[in-house]
Design an enzyme around this catalytic site. Structure first.
Site, mmCIF file in Angstrom:
data_model
loop_
_atom_site.group_PDB
_atom_site.id
_atom_site.type_symbol
_atom_site.label_atom_id
_atom_site.label_comp_id
_atom_site.label_asym_id
_atom_site.label_seq_id
_atom_site.Cartn_x
_atom_site.Cartn_y
_atom_site.Cartn_z
ATOM 1 N N HIS A 25 0.853 -1.188 0.000
ATOM 2 C CA HIS A 25 0.000 0.000 0.000
ATOM 3 C C HIS A 25 0.893 1.243 0.000
ATOM 4 C CE1 HIS A 25 -2.851 3.052 1.333
ATOM 5 N NE2 HIS A 25 -3.792 2.248 0.893
ATOM 6 N N GLU A 74 -3.901 2.716 -7.260
ATOM 7 C CA GLU A 74 -4.345 3.869 -6.482
ATOM 8 C C GLU A 74 -3.338 4.995 -6.624
ATOM 9 O OE1 GLU A 74 -4.383 2.375 -2.334
ATOM 10 O OE2 GLU A 74 -6.546 2.498 -2.540
HETATM 11 O O1 LIG Z 1 -6.699 1.727 0.915
HETATM 12 C C1 LIG Z 1 -7.479 2.621 0.554
HETATM 13 C C2 LIG Z 1 -6.975 3.706 -0.264
HETATM 14 O O2 LIG Z 1 -5.790 4.233 0.265
HETATM 15 C C3 LIG Z 1 -8.001 4.776 -0.574
HETATM 16 O O3 LIG Z 1 -8.221 5.562 0.551
HETATM 17 P P1 LIG Z 1 -9.432 6.634 0.472
HETATM 18 O O4 LIG Z 1 -10.691 5.860 0.131
HETATM 19 O O5 LIG Z 1 -9.481 7.253 1.844
HETATM 20 O O6 LIG Z 1 -9.080 7.627 -0.620
#
Ligand SMILES: O=C[C@H](O)COP(=O)(O)O
EC number: 5.3.1.1
Length: 224
Positions: free
Chosen positions: A95, A143
């Site tokens: 991540h 992401e």
């Molecule tokens: O693991 C989740 C991601 O980092 C997305 O985070 P978010 O939904 O707060 O933008």
């Protein structure tokens, strides 16, 4: 173990609203929303909350990270075998808030396969999604870090990253499923992600910080 798609993977991260007893409350909201909608919903709590959630709910639980260490003197780390004993169903890896080396990602993906657990490797763009696909995890979750926590959904702000990751990953290994995350919070965001070829979403703050996480989850899947 494999998950029905489309899938919603909720990363609890380390928010106060998703820690300790509130982690269990959030997991129960996921369980209830999953039962009502028929959509697979997965909890990703902190390591210390995995055992409690696995024992008090029936939903799949992923670790946020697993250290690439062998048993022995690694104070403060979390051993793969300990997660296995906790009943975890798999793990996120790499991540953007917990980056790993390629060798460590490969080591844990291999261990998850041997243990028939789920692996979801997080990436930040099309190129790293391609690199992750060569390791044959179950999922690649693309992401763009700059959108994380902003409420600006990747599926609408950077659709080319999602669409490009899907096509390039599938060209390398058609069995790897692509998810997307960062800023996802509404039914339109998830519908756009599925339209772009993603098989689910990885999200956090839009649900965790909602007045009613269960209602936010039901809205999230209301247009797919
Ligand atoms: O693991 C989740 C991601 O980092 C997305 O985070 P978010 O939904 O707060 O933008």
């Amino acid at each position: 173990m494999s998950l029905k798609t489309p899938v919603v993977i909720l990363n609890f991260k380390t928010y106060l609203e998703s820690s300790g007893k509130k982690a269990l409350d959030l997991a129960k909201a996921l369980e209830s929303a999953g039962e009502e909608s028929g959509i697979a919903m997965v909890a990703v709590p902190q390591a210390i909350d995995v055992y409690r959630i696995k024992n008090k709910t029936n939903i799949p639980v992923l670790a946020q990270h697993i250290d690439a260490i062998s048993a022995g003197g690694h104070t403060g780390s979390n051993l793969f075998e300990s997660f296995l004993a906790s009943g975890v169903d798999g793990t996120l890896l790499n991540h953007s808030e917990c980056r790993m080396t390629l060798a460590d990602i490969a080591e844990i993906v291999k261990k998850t396969k041997e243990a028939e657990l789920i692996s979801c490797v997080c990436t930040n763009n099309i190129e790293t999604s391609m690199a992750a696909a060569t390791l044959a995890p179950d999922y690649v979750a693309v992401e763009p870090p700059e959108l994380i926590g902003t409420g600006i959904p990747v599926s609408q702000a950077e659709p080319e990253v999602v669409e490009g990751s899907v096509s390039k990953v599938k060209a390398i290994n058609k069995d790897v499923k692509v998810l997307c995350g960062a800023g996802i919070s509404t039914g339109d965001d998830m519908a756009a992600a599925i339209e772009l070829g993603a098989e689910g979403v990885l999200l956090a703050s839009g649900i965790i910080k909602a007045e009613s996480p269960k209602d936010a989850l039901l809205d999230l899947v209301s247009k797919i």
